[in-house]
Every structure is written in C-alpha cells, then in structure tokens.
Motif scaffolding. Structure first.
Motif, mmCIF file in Angstrom:
data_model
loop_
_atom_site.group_PDB
_atom_site.id
_atom_site.type_symbol
_atom_site.label_atom_id
_atom_site.label_comp_id
_atom_site.label_asym_id
_atom_site.label_seq_id
_atom_site.Cartn_x
_atom_site.Cartn_y
_atom_site.Cartn_z
ATOM 1 N N SER A 1 3.789 -13.397 14.545
ATOM 2 C CA SER A 1 2.448 -13.055 13.736
ATOM 3 C C SER A 1 2.749 -11.648 13.375
ATOM 4 O O SER A 1 2.816 -10.767 14.144
ATOM 5 C CB SER A 1 1.244 -13.166 14.669
ATOM 6 O OG SER A 1 -0.038 -12.717 13.719
ATOM 7 N N LEU A 2 2.276 -11.353 12.043
ATOM 8 C CA LEU A 2 2.712 -9.939 11.407
ATOM 9 C C LEU A 2 1.027 -9.660 10.959
ATOM 10 O O LEU A 2 0.367 -10.235 10.159
ATOM 11 C CB LEU A 2 3.529 -10.108 10.357
ATOM 12 C CG LEU A 2 5.023 -10.595 10.662
ATOM 13 C CD1 LEU A 2 5.906 -10.718 9.433
ATOM 14 C CD2 LEU A 2 5.584 -9.814 11.793
ATOM 15 N N THR A 3 0.562 -8.560 11.376
ATOM 16 C CA THR A 3 -0.359 -8.081 10.986
ATOM 17 C C THR A 3 -0.194 -6.750 9.994
ATOM 18 O O THR A 3 0.365 -5.823 10.763
ATOM 19 C CB THR A 3 -1.332 -7.677 12.058
ATOM 20 O OG1 THR A 3 -1.661 -9.107 12.990
ATOM 21 C CG2 THR A 3 -2.719 -7.291 11.515
ATOM 22 N N TYR A 4 -0.877 -6.680 8.846
ATOM 23 C CA TYR A 4 -0.728 -5.494 7.847
ATOM 24 C C TYR A 4 -2.173 -5.006 7.636
ATOM 25 O O TYR A 4 -3.024 -5.678 7.554
ATOM 26 C CB TYR A 4 -0.102 -6.006 6.566
ATOM 27 C CG TYR A 4 1.324 -6.180 6.728
ATOM 28 C CD1 TYR A 4 2.340 -5.249 6.653
ATOM 29 C CD2 TYR A 4 1.815 -7.587 7.072
ATOM 30 C CE1 TYR A 4 3.656 -5.669 6.363
ATOM 31 C CE2 TYR A 4 3.104 -7.888 7.162
ATOM 32 C CZ TYR A 4 4.129 -6.913 6.856
ATOM 33 O OH TYR A 4 5.363 -7.184 6.764
ATOM 34 N N LYS A 5 -2.287 -3.664 7.383
ATOM 35 C CA LYS A 5 -3.431 -3.103 6.976
ATOM 36 C C LYS A 5 -3.055 -1.954 6.007
ATOM 37 O O LYS A 5 -2.174 -1.235 5.913
ATOM 38 C CB LYS A 5 -4.090 -2.390 8.211
ATOM 39 C CG LYS A 5 -5.562 -1.908 8.061
ATOM 40 C CD LYS A 5 -6.215 -1.312 9.460
ATOM 41 C CE LYS A 5 -7.606 -1.197 9.299
ATOM 42 N NZ LYS A 5 -8.380 -2.436 8.763
ATOM 43 N N GLY A 6 -4.198 -1.927 4.965
ATOM 44 C CA GLY A 6 -4.105 -1.211 3.783
ATOM 45 C C GLY A 6 -5.274 -0.601 3.393
ATOM 46 O O GLY A 6 -6.498 -1.098 3.850
ATOM 47 N N TYR A 7 -5.275 0.455 2.496
ATOM 48 C CA TYR A 7 -6.438 0.897 2.211
ATOM 49 C C TYR A 7 -6.393 1.187 0.613
ATOM 50 O O TYR A 7 -5.575 1.754 -0.024
ATOM 51 C CB TYR A 7 -6.735 2.406 2.796
ATOM 52 C CG TYR A 7 -6.839 2.309 4.144
ATOM 53 C CD1 TYR A 7 -8.181 2.205 4.935
ATOM 54 C CD2 TYR A 7 -5.614 2.373 5.033
ATOM 55 C CE1 TYR A 7 -8.069 1.972 6.313
ATOM 56 C CE2 TYR A 7 -5.583 2.184 6.396
ATOM 57 C CZ TYR A 7 -6.820 2.222 7.095
ATOM 58 O OH TYR A 7 -6.791 1.893 8.591
ATOM 59 N N GLU A 8 -7.173 0.539 -0.151
ATOM 60 C CA GLU A 8 -7.581 0.637 -1.550
ATOM 61 C C GLU A 8 -8.442 1.643 -2.300
ATOM 62 O O GLU A 8 -9.455 1.797 -1.521
ATOM 63 C CB GLU A 8 -7.789 -0.715 -2.033
ATOM 64 C CG GLU A 8 -6.891 -1.874 -1.823
ATOM 65 C CD GLU A 8 -7.591 -3.278 -2.206
ATOM 66 O OE1 GLU A 8 -8.672 -3.348 -2.975
ATOM 67 O OE2 GLU A 8 -7.231 -4.291 -1.758
ATOM 68 N N THR A 9 -8.076 2.374 -3.169
ATOM 69 C CA THR A 9 -8.610 3.268 -3.665
ATOM 70 C C THR A 9 -8.958 3.058 -5.295
ATOM 71 O O THR A 9 -8.061 2.189 -5.884
ATOM 72 C CB THR A 9 -8.056 4.626 -3.659
ATOM 73 O OG1 THR A 9 -6.840 4.800 -4.307
ATOM 74 C CG2 THR A 9 -7.727 4.857 -2.149
ATOM 75 N N LEU A 10 -9.446 3.902 -6.021
ATOM 76 C CA LEU A 10 -9.775 3.854 -7.525
ATOM 77 C C LEU A 10 -8.443 4.033 -8.147
ATOM 78 O O LEU A 10 -7.879 3.508 -9.211
ATOM 79 C CB LEU A 10 -10.576 4.537 -8.003
ATOM 80 C CG LEU A 10 -12.215 4.022 -7.898
ATOM 81 C CD1 LEU A 10 -13.168 5.461 -8.278
ATOM 82 C CD2 LEU A 10 -12.566 2.952 -8.597
ATOM 83 N N HIS A 11 -7.525 4.683 -7.486
ATOM 84 C CA HIS A 11 -6.189 5.081 -7.953
ATOM 85 C C HIS A 11 -5.208 4.267 -7.432
ATOM 86 O O HIS A 11 -4.001 4.401 -7.982
ATOM 87 C CB HIS A 11 -5.787 6.567 -7.552
ATOM 88 C CG HIS A 11 -6.740 7.521 -7.917
ATOM 89 N ND1 HIS A 11 -6.920 7.867 -9.438
ATOM 90 C CD2 HIS A 11 -7.703 8.277 -7.466
ATOM 91 C CE1 HIS A 11 -7.867 8.533 -9.254
ATOM 92 N NE2 HIS A 11 -8.474 9.145 -8.244
ATOM 93 N N ASN A 12 -5.544 3.053 -6.652
ATOM 94 C CA ASN A 12 -4.336 2.342 -6.049
ATOM 95 C C ASN A 12 -4.964 0.833 -6.366
ATOM 96 O O ASN A 12 -5.584 0.316 -4.969
ATOM 97 C CB ASN A 12 -4.150 2.555 -4.542
ATOM 98 C CG ASN A 12 -3.189 1.586 -3.860
ATOM 99 O OD1 ASN A 12 -2.461 1.042 -4.816
ATOM 100 N ND2 ASN A 12 -3.290 1.525 -2.801
ATOM 101 N N PRO A 13 -5.037 0.259 -7.535
ATOM 102 C CA PRO A 13 -6.025 -0.984 -7.542
ATOM 103 C C PRO A 13 -5.157 -2.045 -6.952
ATOM 104 O O PRO A 13 -4.080 -1.952 -6.461
ATOM 105 C CB PRO A 13 -6.014 -1.293 -9.147
ATOM 106 C CG PRO A 13 -4.670 -0.459 -9.688
ATOM 107 C CD PRO A 13 -4.487 0.789 -8.625
ATOM 108 N N VAL A 14 -5.954 -3.218 -6.740
ATOM 109 C CA VAL A 14 -5.566 -4.303 -5.963
ATOM 110 C C VAL A 14 -4.427 -5.029 -6.728
ATOM 111 O O VAL A 14 -3.651 -5.725 -5.972
ATOM 112 C CB VAL A 14 -6.584 -5.290 -5.671
ATOM 113 C CG1 VAL A 14 -7.260 -5.976 -6.947
ATOM 114 C CG2 VAL A 14 -6.348 -6.590 -4.673
ATOM 115 N N SER A 15 -4.294 -5.211 -7.921
ATOM 116 C CA SER A 15 -3.469 -6.131 -8.734
ATOM 117 C C SER A 15 -2.976 -5.221 -10.067
ATOM 118 O O SER A 15 -3.735 -4.399 -10.497
ATOM 119 C CB SER A 15 -3.779 -7.090 -9.079
ATOM 120 O OG SER A 15 -4.881 -7.282 -9.663
#
Length: 293
Positions: free
Chosen positions: A279-293
């Motif tokens: 099991s691999l668990t990833y965590k990230g943080y989106e900002t206005l300057h780092n859009p989701v796609s």
C-alpha cells in the motif's frame, strides 16, 4: 404517503445525477451557555450562524458533472456555489439546498467493481423542504462504466505493477465571511433591520487544498525498498488515475491527478491465503498556482 427511491430525482446545479446510492441532509445551530459571576447559568444563546451539510453517495456510471474544470485546469467547484435537491411526486415536491460548497470529494475503487463517489457539501444558504423545486435543465451524461482492465494508474517516479484498488480524496477548507448588515435608518423597523445578513457575504477557499491518494498493488516485480530510506529521500511525483470506458479504453470517463505529491507511507501486507500486497500513500497540496490538471 411514502416515496420509494424509484420516484426520486437528485439534481445538482440543474443536472440530474445517475448512480445515486444515498443522500443525507442536515441543518443545525450551536448553543452557548452563558454564566455570570454571582448568578451562575443565565441562558443559552445561539453561538453561530445556521449551517448545514448535504452528502451524496453514488456509483460512477458516467462523467461526473462536478468534475468540470476552468481555463486554468482547476475544478470549478473549488470556488463556485452549487445548489441541489431531491425531487419526488412528479418533481412537484422536494428537499434541497442553496449556496452550497463542496468540502470533500472522495473516490474509492477496487478492480472489477464500479467506483464509489462520496461528495460532502457544506450549506450556507437554505436547506429543507421546498428549497430548489425546479426540474432538471440537463440530463446526466451518457451511461459509461469501467471494467477490470480500463482503470489506469500512472506514477511518474517508477513503473507501477498490478493495481488492486485505490482511493482518491480532496479536502477543501472553507471560510465563510459574515458581515454586519448595511443600510440607513429607513431600513430599520422597530429596532430590527429589514434585510439582515443571514447568509455569509462570501465563502473563501483556504488554500492549499489537501489531496490524499492511496494505492494498493500486488507485489509482483515491485522492489520492496527499505521504508526509512525511500520515504526520507522520495522526491515529489505525479500520480494520475484514469477511469476509462469498458467499451472504449481511449474514452476517459473521469480522471484524477495529484501533482507534486509525496510518498508519505509504504506498508506491506501478506496472509497465507492471499497475494502479497503493498500500500502506497501519497499526500499533496494544491494551490491556485498548482492546478489539479
């Protein structure tokens, strides 16, 4: 008279949804007991504005209208208000809400099963019977669903082995802004303002938006690294989950991307009757300057 689920229509922003498994709504206030020195308890007063919750669980049987993106690639629901309702008795009665904002969006899927979507909405406007009584202005997108071979997971820092299940979640921290009512003396009647601000004047999205991705893979050729070294030195990577149409794998139903997410945990599981899995668990943080796609 009771109404079965076959007589109900769930509508979000004018779009009739398919694959509905359950809908829950609640509305409430908080009370604060007031205590005075020398007297003790005096009264309990309302300690905040009315706010509600609306939760929708669905099977992913087509493109999700809530996953629309703007020109920058960010989900529109990150910043926009939505409204919705459950209609019944030929769409003449219903229970709905206004001025809602998505606070959490979750997708869970195991290979060979139709993915589950859970959408939690915080309501800052009205919620209850008679709210949002309007028929759908657009039908749900065409029915599409994946099979065990049409779910694709890509991780940029290594070649992934066979995936058995995944979970993707976005948590949005919302901050409503309430203000003292504006107006002149003519707006007041018997000491009460004629048009009070019962709803927030605006609702701000507090960035960053937290993204959590969990992937379970069958330990076939995957190199089991020493967890301490891997996690402490693991660079950020991109994780892309694509759910394609079972009849046409080039047709993507929905996709979910974690940009610059970091591996924060890796765990091994093995039983005598089952395959060894990781099991691999990833965590990230989106900002206005780092859009989701």
């Amino acid at each position: 008279m009771s109404y079965s689920n076959y007589e109900q229509t769930v509508i979000i922003n004018g779009c009739a949804l398919s694959g509905i498994q359950g809908v829950n709504g609640s509305y409430g206030i908080n009370e604060q007991p007031i205590k005075v020195a020398g007297v003790g308890f005096v009264d309990a007063l309302i300690n905040g504005p009315l706010e509600g919750n609306f939760s929708i669980s669905r099977k992913m049987v087509g493109r999700d209208p809530l996953l629309s993106t703007d020109s920058l690639g960010s989900y529109e629901y990150d910043e926009q208000e939505i409204s919705g309702s459950i209609l019944y008795e030929n769409n003449t009665k219903g229970f709905g809400f206004s001025k809602g904002r998505v606070s959490r969006y979750t997708v869970n899927c195991s290979v060979g099963e139709i993915p589950d979507i859970q959408t939690d909405i915080t309501v800052y406007g009205n919620l209850g019977s008679g709210v949002g009584l309007s028929a759908a202005t657009q039908a749900h997108p065409p029915i599409q669903y994946p099979d065990q071979s049409s779910i694709k997971v890509q991780i940029s820092d290594f070649n992934i082995d066979a995936v058995s299940d995944f979970a993707y979640s976005r948590s949005i921290n919302l901050s409503p802004v309430y203000a003292i009512p504006k107006g002149s003396s003519v707006d007041w009647d018997d000491g009460e303002v004629a048009y009070p601000n019962l709803d927030p004047v605006q609702v701000d999205t507090q960035y960053p938006i937290e993204t959590d991705i969990n992937i379970t893979i069958v330990a076939d050729q995957y190199e089991i690294r020493e967890i301490k070294d891997r996690i402490s030195s693991a660079p950020k990577s991109d994780v892309v989950i694509k759910i394609c149409d079972s009849l046409n794998h080039d047709n993507i139903i929905n996709s979910f991307t974690g940009h610059n997410v970091r591996l924060i945990s890796e765990s091994l599981s093995s039983t005598i009757d089952d395959e060894m899995s990781i099991s691999l668990t990833y965590k990230g943080y989106e900002t206005l300057h780092n859009p989701v796609s």
